[in-house]
Design a protein around this motif. Structure first.
Motif, PDB file in Angstrom:
ATOM      1  N   SER A 120       0.827  -1.209   0.000  1.00 55.16           N
ATOM      2  CA  SER A 120       0.000   0.000   0.000  1.00 55.16           C
ATOM      3  C   SER A 120       0.862   1.260   0.000  1.00 55.16           C
ATOM      4  O   SER A 120       0.529   2.254  -0.649  1.00 55.16           O
ATOM      5  CB  SER A 120      -0.949  -0.004   1.194  1.00 55.16           C
ATOM      6  OG  SER A 120      -0.217  -0.206   2.387  1.00 55.16           O
ATOM      7  N   HIS A 126       1.952   1.811  -3.472  1.00 58.11           N
ATOM      8  CA  HIS A 126       0.868   2.380  -4.285  1.00 58.11           C
ATOM      9  C   HIS A 126       0.811   3.900  -4.098  1.00 58.11           C
ATOM     10  O   HIS A 126       0.699   4.652  -5.071  1.00 58.11           O
ATOM     11  CB  HIS A 126      -0.485   1.787  -3.888  1.00 58.11           C
ATOM     12  CG  HIS A 126      -0.634   0.331  -4.171  1.00 58.11           C
ATOM     13  ND1 HIS A 126      -1.825  -0.327  -3.963  1.00 58.11           N
ATOM     14  CD2 HIS A 126       0.238  -0.610  -4.618  1.00 58.11           C
ATOM     15  CE1 HIS A 126      -1.677  -1.599  -4.286  1.00 58.11           C
ATOM     16  NE2 HIS A 126      -0.433  -1.801  -4.679  1.00 58.11           N
ATOM     17  N   VAL A 169      -5.754   4.907  -1.381  1.00 57.81           N
ATOM     18  CA  VAL A 169      -5.410   3.486  -1.307  1.00 57.81           C
ATOM     19  C   VAL A 169      -6.317   2.869  -0.254  1.00 57.81           C
ATOM     20  O   VAL A 169      -6.342   3.321   0.889  1.00 57.81           O
ATOM     21  CB  VAL A 169      -3.925   3.275  -0.924  1.00 57.81           C
ATOM     22  CG1 VAL A 169      -3.621   1.785  -0.794  1.00 57.81           C
ATOM     23  CG2 VAL A 169      -3.002   3.932  -1.942  1.00 57.81           C
TER      24      VAL A 169
END
Length: 163
Positions: A51, A54, A62
């Protein structure tokens, strides 16, 4: 949703009071959510986690989901901090939302105060502060509770909100 805040200066006991109030109100059978204002940059993600990667790649939001919890991380990327009213729309319905911080917002609040911190009281100049929870005796024109008397503070908030 019914809202009640816990405010005060740094090291006044706000987080401990909110923690105890959440436990008290949930023991009374209420569904409680919290909102905490942080003044500095903070991170709830682990560096290097998927995450985090991301977000680092540029994702605006996210969403992490597992069988234990769901978390939505939103990167502001220079946009202004959303106001409390907007943040509250993101919460699922609850009987009570306890708000830590947000001194300047208009919801009712209790001020946490520790004498040793040496900070002045906010309450005398702020009508949204309905009571003070302190570790020292105070002479005020509003209710003053012992900072550790969670039951009495919870009873006061419940009465204020009609819970």
């Amino acid at each position: 949703m019914k809202l009640y805040g816990v405010t005060g200066w740094k090291n006044a006991g706000k987080t401990g009071l909110v923690e105890r109030l959440v436990a008290e109100f949930t023991a009374r059978g209420l569904t409680v959510s919290t909102v905490k204002h942080a003044h500095q940059s903070f991170d709830v993600d682990r560096p290097g986690a998927d995450s985090d990667r991301h977000r680092a790649a540029g994702a605006h939001e996210v969403l992490l989901a597992s069988s234990n919890r769901v978390a939505l991380l939103t990167e502001l990327r220079g946009a202004p901090e959303p106001p409390l009213a907007e943040l509250l729309t993101r919460l699922a319905p609850a009987d009570l939302v306890l708000i830590e911080g947000y001194k300047r917002d208009a919801h009712p609040k209790i001020e946490a105060h520790r004498a040793a911190a040496g900070n002045p009281l906010i309450a005398p100049d702020d009508p949204t502060i309905r009571a003070v929870a302190s570790d020292a005796p105070l002479a005020l024109e509003r209710p003053v509770f012992d900072l550790d008397d969670t039951n009495a503070i919870a009873d006061f908030i419940a009465a204020e909100l009609g819970l």
